[in-house]
Design a protein around this motif. Sequence first.
Motif, PDB file in Angstrom:
ATOM      1  N   GLN A 183       0.753  -1.159  -0.156  1.00 51.57           N
ATOM      2  CA  GLN A 183      -0.079   0.136   0.052  1.00 51.57           C
ATOM      3  C   GLN A 183       0.842   1.331  -0.042  1.00 51.57           C
ATOM      4  N   SER A 185       0.128   5.185   0.624  1.00 50.14           N
ATOM      5  CA  SER A 185      -0.827   6.131   1.024  1.00 50.14           C
ATOM      6  C   SER A 185      -0.282   7.536   1.101  1.00 50.14           C
ATOM      7  N   ARG A 202      -5.600   3.256   6.017  1.00 50.61           N
ATOM      8  CA  ARG A 202      -5.572   2.615   4.772  1.00 50.61           C
ATOM      9  C   ARG A 202      -4.289   1.685   4.579  1.00 50.61           C
ATOM     10  N   SER A 206      -4.522  -2.449   4.644  1.00 50.69           N
ATOM     11  CA  SER A 206      -3.724  -3.365   3.822  1.00 50.69           C
ATOM     12  C   SER A 206      -3.173  -4.186   4.285  1.00 50.69           C
TER      13      SER A 206
END
Length: 1919
Positions: A183, A185, A202, A206
């Motif tokens: 991920q 972000s 987020r 993940s």
Amino acid sequence: QFLSTDAWPSIKALEWAFDLLNKDSGTEAGLAINDSYIPGVKFVLSVHDTCGRRQVTDSLLDSIFPELVSTAASCSANQTLVPGVIGPATTDSAVSLAPLLNDFGIPLVSYSASGPGLSDRSAYPNFFRTIPSDTAQFDAIGAVLKQYNWTHIGILYTTDAYGTAGQSALVSLSASLGICVAQASAISVAPSAAEISSALGRLRDSGVRAVVAVVSLADFAPLFNDPASSAFQWIMSDSFGNPAALLSVRNARGLTSVSLGYRTNDAFETFYLNELSNVASSGNAAFQQWFMQTRNCTLSGGTNLANPGAPPYQQNRLVEPAIDAAFAYARALRSLWQTKCAGARGVCAALRGATYAELSAAVAATDFSYTAAERIARYSTASSEPDRRVKQLRLTDTGEPYETNYFVHNLRQNGTAFAYVRVGVRLAGTFSEWRSGSVNVYNSARDAVIPLPQFACPAAPCSGCLAAAPDFKFAHVPGQLYLLGVFSVHSPGSSPRSCGAVSLDGSSELDAFLYSVSQANSLVNATDLIGAVAIDDCGSSVLGQDLVDSLLSGARRIAGLDPSRIIGVVGSGSASSTDGIAQLLAAQRRSLISFRPAALTSSPYLYQTVASASAEAEALLSTLASLSVNYVQLVCSPDAANQEIARLFIAGARSRRICVSATYVIGVNGTHAQVMAQVKTRTSAAVVVALVTASDAAQLLPQVTAPVQLVGGVAWGSSQSALTATSVSQSQGVITVGEPRPASATPYQTWAGRTRELANETAANPWYSEWYESLNSCSLSAASMRGYTTLCSGAASHSLTASARYTESAYTSSVLRASASYALAASTRLSRVCTGGSGGVCTAFWFASPAGNGTGTGLQADLIAQLGDGRFTDPSTGSTFTFADRSVPTFGLAVYNVKNGSAAYEAVGATVPAFSLDTGLLQLAHGVATLSSSCGDTSRCSECAPYFTGTPNYLYLPGDILVGVLVNVRSPGSSGGACGPVKTGEGFGYTEAVRWTLDYINGGNKSDVRFGGSVKLGALILDVCGSSSVAISLVTSISQGTLLLPDRSTGANIDASKIRSWVSYGDAVTTALAPVLRDLGGVPLVSPSASSDGLTALGVFRTVPASLSQVSAIIAVINKFNWKCVQLVYSNNDYGNRLATEFRVQALREGICVPRCLEVGTDGSVASILSNIILDISKTRVVVVLSDKSADLVQLTADNNGLVFIASNYWGEMTRDSALSGLGPGANNSWVMQVNSPDVAGVTAHLSGLSADSSIDNPWLVPYYEALFNCSTTGSLAYSSRCNNSWPMAASPQFYPGLFMMTTTNALFSIAKAYADMLVAGCNSSYTSVCPNFWLNPGLNGQLADRLSAVKFLALGGSSFEFRSNRDGNMGWLALNRVGPDYLPVGRYMFSVLSDLPAFPSRSSVYSSVPAACADCTNCPKSLDRTEKFLYVPGQLLIGGLFDVHYSGSVPFSCGRVNGQNGFLLTEVFKYAIESIQTSPIFSGKLRGVKVGGIVMDTCSSAVRTDSLVANLHSGSIVLRDSSLNRIDPEKVMAYVAASTSEMADQLSRVTNVVQVPVISYAATMSSLSNKQLYPYFSRTVPSDDKVAYAIVDFLKRYGLTNVQFVLSPGAYGSSGLQSVQRAIANEGICISHTLQVNRTGLTAVNADQVASELLKRPQSTVIVTFLQSNDLAELLGAVSRNNLTYDRFLFIGTTYWGNSKTVLSKITNGRYPRAITFGFETADLTDFERSYLLSKNPTSYASVNPWFNEYYEHLFQCTLSSSSPYYSKRCSSSTMSLTDSRNYSQDSLALYVVNAVYSTALGIHTALLRICGPDYNGICSDFYGSGEKRQWVQSGIRSAVFVDATNLNFTVNAAGDSNRGYHIYELRTTSSGFFYSSVGAYNDTALLKLRSDFSLAWTSNCSLAGSCDTVCPNLGRN
């Protein structure tokens, strides 16, 4: 605002280094010093603050290098040698500044700009740095991850250049390190708490628990104060800087930081600590401010000593790079000194003459070790940490340090406290030190040390990684030779390199590829010759390139596959991926066969087995032509292939005279439904060409209603998947083009429909199970349902084609052809070189030279040759397949029709051997017999007018650089963009003037405008017939490549990319074209004739003066004869009003009396005006006429009344036209102004000698010749008589070359000189051709404009030409005098001087006795016959107040209804403020013995009326008297509180600049008003638009809103607001995707609806920024609420006219209030004004005081006080109520700003009294009245006033006249009963955005969808 703690340590390091280099005595590093480092040479360090902004950085160039912009500076005798620049501090600024310096070869050495892109030497050849590129840092971070064995991570990054580059580099690096980035972000550089929380969420979701932070934050505490941060272990990048503030933040414990390594420098430490200890006495305010800010303390005079102690010294990471930067220059200069000065001390002449190229080369050669001679002991010893060797500074070929050094720290407990403990040192790519045992990490509570955790993927292999993991899926068919197939088996995922859902088309294409292997082997009679490997690029260009590159290079291995045996590549499933792979393979000289249309067609190694984009476009156009359709709309899918086909379709449509009236991109212009809704609004364009994929077609079809007829492209073709159950009924009548289909099933279709065994299929195809599940909507595994609700049954043995969702891709046949083509090419080579009969692939196969027409050496060259020559029978079509032009197949396309009652496609036409369409077989949509989709009448569809006028006439003059020229040879036609007949007046002559001038330049005839080598300037000349729409259409289509014009001499298309400047004639065309060219990238526009005053604001260059400047010439003529009294007549339009206002202002200044100012129409007809003029003929016979209406002029001169007319340039233009005959005898002895553009003898001679027989290529020559002589040339029937083709043009009495010949040559000379200067800078001084860098320069347009601003040369007449600061030419005006039938030039007005020409003396006597004296100027009658109402507060000195008490009336100077908002009530606020001066504590001890009064007049919301009131009051034309009938002396007016709008302020300043009276505005916000050169007497109490622009931009950035639309009111407010935002938005990554400017009459309900609909055309852009005035805003919001598609779709950002206004919401219907964030002036209620002042005032007690009070009372209570009222029928029940009793009353939002304006002025008056009367004044001294400087002192006092206003904050006006006030930020919120404004934040005088902690905004408006910003903001592309 100090953005970084790095600022002053690095500045001090530079200061210390240069002091060290300058030192010429003493000892350093144990070495005795007796001279400076370069003997006799001392360095000067000049530091400039960029404020971290690119635009500030750019503007510093001129101040640093004045010799680049000033001849005087470069020639000064003792010029300082400036070797270059150190800095700037950020990558963003370096990216901006480096190209500017590149133009001159100036070296730029940065100690902190570390962006990887700056290593590109082709883009930044003179950029160097002493800090390593971030690439090295990310390598060090990767090494730390490997040491920790963390292989499953996330990335947190900021959206600036540093963060985004870091994120991309780490993702790219991760795959080779075996690390999965799950991920990435993003947060902004100033994130809110909510933004941080969301980003961490987020990452948490993940599944990652290790995070690398590549962030640029001013404060890291909010990140680690978020509770979610404790869920992760952190690695921080170099930007972190190990801040001491985090030592006490619990969640930061255990983090690892990787930062730039350095040597400690004890000598600098001593210096630096001494500087800090003496900061209070340093006298450096900026240093002091930084010190206080970084230590959170005050130095003196305050009590805020929160942190008085200094932190322990720790060397800043940038100190060493800064010192290195200084020594890089010192070493470079020393080497040049040694070479050039031969040991002579000081800067010798040769060194002073060193070129920047030499300086750059010397810096580039930096390579030395520090010795004692460099004077730094720590650098010259081998015992210093961290590397324990002598420090070396060596720059690589890319201009960065050869050696890299990084420290690794761990924030851990060290003894009793937490500290950053060094655990590693990475030198030159290896760890010289690593202490793993010293690393401490902590639990989530951060209260206990835990063992170093291992972070790996939850399950092997890793999935969902942003970069492809080392273990990847592939399909493998064994063989001796391999084809590599690249397919988009999945759609793109939500992040880079990730995969989304399975693609049915991609799976079908892969299936066909696996089948094609056996087919290909059969074709060449082999069994296992051809094998295959197939991979999935998931529609990602980056992933596709990575996979192909790694497989071909062997970096990624597949068991049993030797990468050298891959002979060709087939792919890809997406056009963008195909393009990327094609470029990769082209570099390796490998071939690629694309089975889908590719947007890239220029690669010599790219072949296509699908019809080319051009063939598809041609098939569609032929279909439309066969159906007699010439008016269509276009709908496209957003993919690159369909976009390319669309471009070619539009280009071809023009040549076919088919008009594409609108183009929509799905996803960019809305959803499928929204796009079709927009399509349906154009009912006359019923045919819609749909260049869409089958899946998009399936979603469009359900939206189709009559009369829409869809015509689809190949991507739709004959796909059954487009005809879904929901779309079959709407599909009837659809027409498409696609690949031909055989009559029966193809071998592949039979194979595809076979019974399949699941086990076998999944073994051969790793993605097969996903395909099967998607087709059958079921899961094959109960353990992982993957979103399906049922388990699959019968999967073990099945027929795939039996699935209801099965569809064969339209490109399966193309896949089969690709494999067959490679197999045939390989077999041909085998047969030729492997002749030994082994039957296998012999060694010679790999090395033998190519045969036949192959070029190059080896296998790939031969295969490429054989691909072009191969041919075979295509089983899909049954026809022979071959490549026609070595890249595009020869087969044609079919035309299909879906018949009524059927869901099948029937072939009704074909494109080979020739196009044919059987219209008898066609069934059209909706049962119609014929299509009605044409534009026969161009007045209905003016956008198509240029299409139907045919290919434009043009004249092409070849050159290496081209100028576009728009002339008006023909007159406008009767409708649309049609053209009328050729004009016999001006027009044609300019086409030949351009030719003559270019020949003159290219022939080397002009010494000061000359190109080097063989470079020539050419032109493309087009006739636009005076039509703005034609001009816009031609320029746009040529610039965008949709209109291709051939060079008639060669047949090749003219390269329109060489046109980087345009020339246009006429006000209308130039005004319309300027914003278009601005939107096309700021292409400069130069006009030789357009004189409209409005063009200045549009940035147009012109070689003529602006029309307003001729007023000075008229005044000069009047003064020439000492005429003191004149009358004025002007037209009732903008031209007349602007000139009349300017004339009255200048007349006032010159002491010229204007007894009558008469506006035609408003003050009567021409006849009645003439009668009034004649009444005063005994006083004056001189009449100034300012009109652009020929009818006015003809009527004025009908009779000879003995008047002397002095007229403006329009009359002057009539003198050279046939209209001259219309001027009557009254024109005798008249004067007219004309642009000073003398004839050019060479041009006149050239034109005069032309005839119909002349052998020149000019398409207008013959028509113009025939019109001149009214005859027909050979072969023509235009006229009844025949021409003698040899007659010279000068023989015609109608022949007139044109007025603007000199200005035309000057325009072209200016452009040529600008180009020539740029070629020297961009190529080199000895260039002989246009170098590639010239065209590759991204700033070419802007730099060309800058060069144009600076050009200076001798015009052909001998005078010097240059552009003034407003971009107008300096040629001035000619004064023409009527002598008999002719006008003769008798005077020239240039540089503010009227010079006599030879004809003048003979005319001067004619006017010596003309009566125009001013017998009694003090009694000069009023200019307007009216009596002014006014409000008066008696006083010894007065402040004037000008307020919009009424709205404007229907005619100029008249007044309408009373103004309830920002109008009447402000007159009472003004009076309240005047009266409160006597009692306010602000004035305690001030204005002693002086009473300040005031006078208020009503402007009626008219800028023209405003300046007229002031001009006439100060000239005595208006006399105001008090209640005793005593005259109020205007000399007592010290200043005006005035200007409710920026336009009014601009206009008023023209008068106040003359009478030198200060103006302080309470509402004018236009940024340009801060220009003290233009507005020296203007100040304001409101903030300027620049401040609200930065507030808006900061808000947009805060919430990631990067795609916005603008709606602007007409005039200065809208355009200035947009310009302010454009300045603020520069390089912030925000795209203004659309700008709508309301027409000059404002918005009505009807056109507001049109604006609302227009906003829908960019559905990705859901943020609307409004710079609208109140009325326009109310209409727009009303329209938005009425439209079901808009009312809840947009977030509006409102400026100060919105604020918290209720009025702007008055037209909203159904309670549909918009989502809105608004910026209102920072304000406070004036409670005393309402409670103590206003409460007692009513009509009974007060009407006699304020003459407008009763009107406002009636407006507020909606009743009438009298027996009759035009507005209200209801009688008022009381006349004794207070205004505040009305429910309609609210305090005016500008009240505070009026009070502040009055108080500031009163303090200014006090300042003036102090200065003139002395500090002890008591009353007004006599010197004050006689002082000529009293108002200047008032102005000075206004700008130095400081007081606490009603907000309880200090109020000030700065030296530029701008207020320190800011804005309240409101959110419009709705309730069940209505709405309210909630205050959610502020943007104040510290320029900080402050939002309430509980405020959040969930809104998306960005450029994430492909194409949404690419066209309008190509520099941004996809964000």
